[in-house]
Design a protein around this motif. Structure first.
Motif, short mmCIF file in Angstrom:
data_model
loop_
_atom_site.label_atom_id
_atom_site.label_comp_id
_atom_site.label_asym_id
_atom_site.label_seq_id
_atom_site.Cartn_x
_atom_site.Cartn_y
_atom_site.Cartn_z
N PHE A 123 -28.73 -2.05 5.34
CA PHE A 123 -27.74 -0.98 5.49
C PHE A 123 -26.35 -1.50 5.15
CE2 PHE A 123 -24.60 1.27 8.09
CZ PHE A 123 -24.84 2.59 7.73
N ASP A 124 -26.02 -2.71 5.63
CA ASP A 124 -24.70 -3.31 5.37
C ASP A 124 -24.47 -3.50 3.87
OD1 ASP A 124 -24.17 -3.43 8.05
OD2 ASP A 124 -24.56 -5.57 8.26
N ASN A 125 -25.55 -3.76 3.12
CA ASN A 125 -25.42 -4.05 1.69
C ASN A 125 -25.74 -2.84 0.80
OD1 ASN A 125 -24.91 -7.14 1.15
ND2 ASN A 125 -26.24 -7.03 2.95
N GLY A 126 -25.90 -1.69 1.40
CA GLY A 126 -26.12 -0.48 0.62
C GLY A 126 -27.49 -0.40 -0.04
N TRP B 82 -29.41 -16.11 -0.88
CA TRP B 82 -29.41 -14.72 -0.46
C TRP B 82 -28.91 -13.82 -1.58
CZ3 TRP B 82 -31.19 -11.03 2.37
CH2 TRP B 82 -30.45 -9.86 2.59
N ASP B 83 -27.88 -14.26 -2.30
CA ASP B 83 -27.33 -13.46 -3.39
C ASP B 83 -28.37 -13.23 -4.49
OD1 ASP B 83 -24.88 -13.15 -2.19
OD2 ASP B 83 -23.95 -14.85 -3.20
N ASP B 84 -29.19 -14.26 -4.76
CA ASP B 84 -30.27 -14.11 -5.74
C ASP B 84 -31.25 -13.02 -5.30
OD1 ASP B 84 -29.21 -16.15 -7.23
OD2 ASP B 84 -30.64 -17.67 -6.54
N PHE B 85 -31.63 -13.08 -4.03
CA PHE B 85 -32.60 -12.13 -3.49
C PHE B 85 -32.01 -10.73 -3.47
CE2 PHE B 85 -35.00 -10.14 0.07
CZ PHE B 85 -36.28 -10.26 -0.46
N LEU B 86 -30.73 -10.62 -3.08
CA LEU B 86 -30.05 -9.33 -3.03
C LEU B 86 -29.97 -8.72 -4.43
CD1 LEU B 86 -28.79 -7.63 -0.78
CD2 LEU B 86 -26.58 -8.68 -1.33
N GLY B 87 -29.71 -9.57 -5.43
CA GLY B 87 -29.69 -9.09 -6.81
C GLY B 87 -31.03 -8.54 -7.24
N TYR B 88 -32.12 -9.21 -6.81
CA TYR B 88 -33.47 -8.74 -7.11
C TYR B 88 -33.72 -7.37 -6.47
CZ TYR B 88 -38.59 -8.52 -6.72
OH TYR B 88 -39.91 -8.13 -6.76
N PRO C 245 -36.47 -9.91 13.96
CA PRO C 245 -36.49 -10.08 12.49
C PRO C 245 -36.39 -8.76 11.74
CG PRO C 245 -38.10 -11.53 13.48
CD PRO C 245 -37.60 -10.65 14.58
N LYS C 246 -37.17 -7.78 12.17
CA LYS C 246 -37.19 -6.49 11.48
C LYS C 246 -35.86 -5.77 11.65
CE LYS C 246 -38.55 -1.88 11.18
NZ LYS C 246 -38.05 -0.66 11.84
N ILE C 247 -35.33 -5.76 12.84
CA ILE C 247 -34.09 -5.04 13.11
C ILE C 247 -32.92 -5.66 12.36
CG2 ILE C 247 -32.40 -4.49 14.91
CD1 ILE C 247 -34.80 -4.12 16.82
N ILE C 248 -32.81 -6.99 12.40
CA ILE C 248 -31.71 -7.67 11.71
C ILE C 248 -31.80 -7.42 10.21
CG2 ILE C 248 -30.72 -9.92 11.11
CD1 ILE C 248 -31.53 -10.88 13.89
N PHE C 249 -33.00 -7.57 9.63
CA PHE C 249 -33.15 -7.40 8.19
C PHE C 249 -32.83 -5.98 7.78
CE2 PHE C 249 -35.45 -6.56 4.25
CZ PHE C 249 -35.01 -7.62 3.48
N GLU C 250 -33.34 -5.00 8.51
CA GLU C 250 -33.09 -3.60 8.14
C GLU C 250 -31.60 -3.27 8.22
OE1 GLU C 250 -34.91 0.86 8.77
OE2 GLU C 250 -35.54 -0.74 10.14
N MET C 251 -30.92 -3.77 9.23
CA MET C 251 -29.49 -3.50 9.36
C MET C 251 -28.69 -4.22 8.28
SD MET C 251 -28.70 -3.06 13.38
CE MET C 251 -27.16 -2.27 12.95
N SER C 252 -29.17 -5.40 7.85
CA SER C 252 -28.48 -6.09 6.76
C SER C 252 -28.63 -5.32 5.45
CB SER C 252 -29.01 -7.52 6.60
OG SER C 252 -30.31 -7.53 6.02
N ASP D 65 -32.04 -18.69 7.00
CA ASP D 65 -32.13 -18.26 8.38
C ASP D 65 -31.30 -16.98 8.50
OD1 ASP D 65 -31.57 -18.09 11.31
OD2 ASP D 65 -32.67 -19.99 11.33
N LEU D 66 -31.84 -15.96 9.16
CA LEU D 66 -31.14 -14.68 9.22
C LEU D 66 -29.82 -14.75 9.97
CD1 LEU D 66 -33.88 -11.91 9.62
CD2 LEU D 66 -33.03 -13.05 7.57
N ARG D 67 -29.61 -15.78 10.78
CA ARG D 67 -28.31 -15.90 11.45
C ARG D 67 -27.19 -16.18 10.44
NH1 ARG D 67 -29.05 -21.77 14.46
NH2 ARG D 67 -29.19 -23.05 12.59
N ASP D 68 -27.57 -16.62 9.22
CA ASP D 68 -26.59 -16.94 8.19
C ASP D 68 -26.30 -15.78 7.25
OD1 ASP D 68 -26.32 -19.57 9.13
OD2 ASP D 68 -28.08 -20.21 7.97
N LEU D 69 -26.91 -14.63 7.53
CA LEU D 69 -26.64 -13.45 6.70
C LEU D 69 -25.15 -13.10 6.76
CD1 LEU D 69 -29.62 -11.10 7.64
CD2 LEU D 69 -29.11 -11.94 5.34
N PRO D 70 -24.57 -12.71 5.62
CA PRO D 70 -23.18 -12.26 5.66
C PRO D 70 -23.08 -10.89 6.34
CG PRO D 70 -24.10 -11.99 3.46
CD PRO D 70 -25.13 -12.72 4.26
#
Length: 257
Positions: A77-80, A43-49, A68-75, A137-142
């Motif tokens: 927001f959480d990560n700026g 996830w950190d690799d992808f977030l860096g990208y 899936p869409k709601i969780i990803f979009e809110m994540s 798996d999106l349940r493992d998102l920080p």
């Protein structure tokens, strides 16, 4: 009585349909899929990208009101990470509505999107066909635990059915509860049966991360509240749910008895 997504039943109740949610059917089982040959290992690799890309990273989803869409979009927001739904608008991520789960894999192999989020068994099928790899798996998102037990599909019934056929509805929920426990305790056999039913390879079905349950945990209830605020913000509610919080409508929406 019917089975379907929680947002769909919320929308039905908002528009005046006398239907109530009896309990969840399952939680989890949502994957982030990236190209099969991509260099992302975490996830950190992808977030860096996402943070360094000079153009918006295109991420596909199958429905605007899907988990899936709601969780990803809110994540995001959480990560700026800024998000847009409009082509040409500056942002870190461009979310692309692919309209159907059947379009998830073709959209990435054709280059329409750079990644996608979707429910089981589609991430597992992408990995099986080498049409992508499941990054996580999106349940493992920080932060840890925030997205576990998030609502997806549920059992619902019309209020007159709950009143007139109480014993039958209780029997159905007892059956669903026992079935959920059996599936969790016999994952390989459940996967084999499911694979034959929906026409996918057993190998892919056995990698599913779905947890079957009819118990509305505190996290599940909190997730329902996330849906409420998100759908209201999107302008999806036009009736009795407009401008409301879950606590305002909980008694009318749920019947866990």
């Amino acid at each position: 009585v019917g089975m379907g997504s929680l947002p769909a039943i919320m929308s039905a109740r908002d528009s005046g349909t006398s239907v109530k949610v009896l309990g969840p059917l399952h939680t989890d089982g949502i994957g982030l899929v990236v190209p099969y040959d991509s260099q992302y290992g975490s996830w950190d690799d992808f977030l860096g990208y996402l943070r360094t890309s000079k153009t918006p990273v295109k991420v596909g989803y199958h429905s605007p009101t899907s988990a899936p869409k709601i969780i990803f979009e809110m994540s995001m927001f959480d990560n700026g990470i800024s998000v847009t739904h409009k082509v040409g608008e500056p942002a870190g991520v461009l979310l692309v509505d692919l309209k159907s789960t059947s379009n998830l894999m073709p959209a990435m192999t054709s280059g329409q999107v750079d990644a996608w989020v979707g429910p089981d068994p589609f991430p597992e099928m992408a990995a099986y066909k080498k049409a992508g790899k499941v990054l996580m798996d999106l349940r493992d998102l920080p932060p840890a635990g925030k997205w576990s037990d998030f609502p997806c599909c549920i059992v619902a019934a019309r209020e007159e059915t709950l009143k007139d056929q109480t014993k039958e509805v209780k029997a159905l929920m007892d059956l669903m509860t026992k079935t959920a426990s059996w599936c969790n305790e016999n994952k390989d056999e459940a996967a084999s049966l499911g694979a034959g039913w929906i026409g996918i390879p057993e190998e892919a079905a056995k990698k599913s991360t779905i947890i079957y349950t009819t118990y509305p945990s505190e996290k599940w209830i909190n997730g329902a509240g996330v849906y409420m605020s998100y759908l209201d913000k999107m302008g999806k509610f036009k009736g009795s749910f407009k401008g409301k919080k879950l606590s305002d409508v909980e008694q009318g929406l749920f019947d866990f008895s």
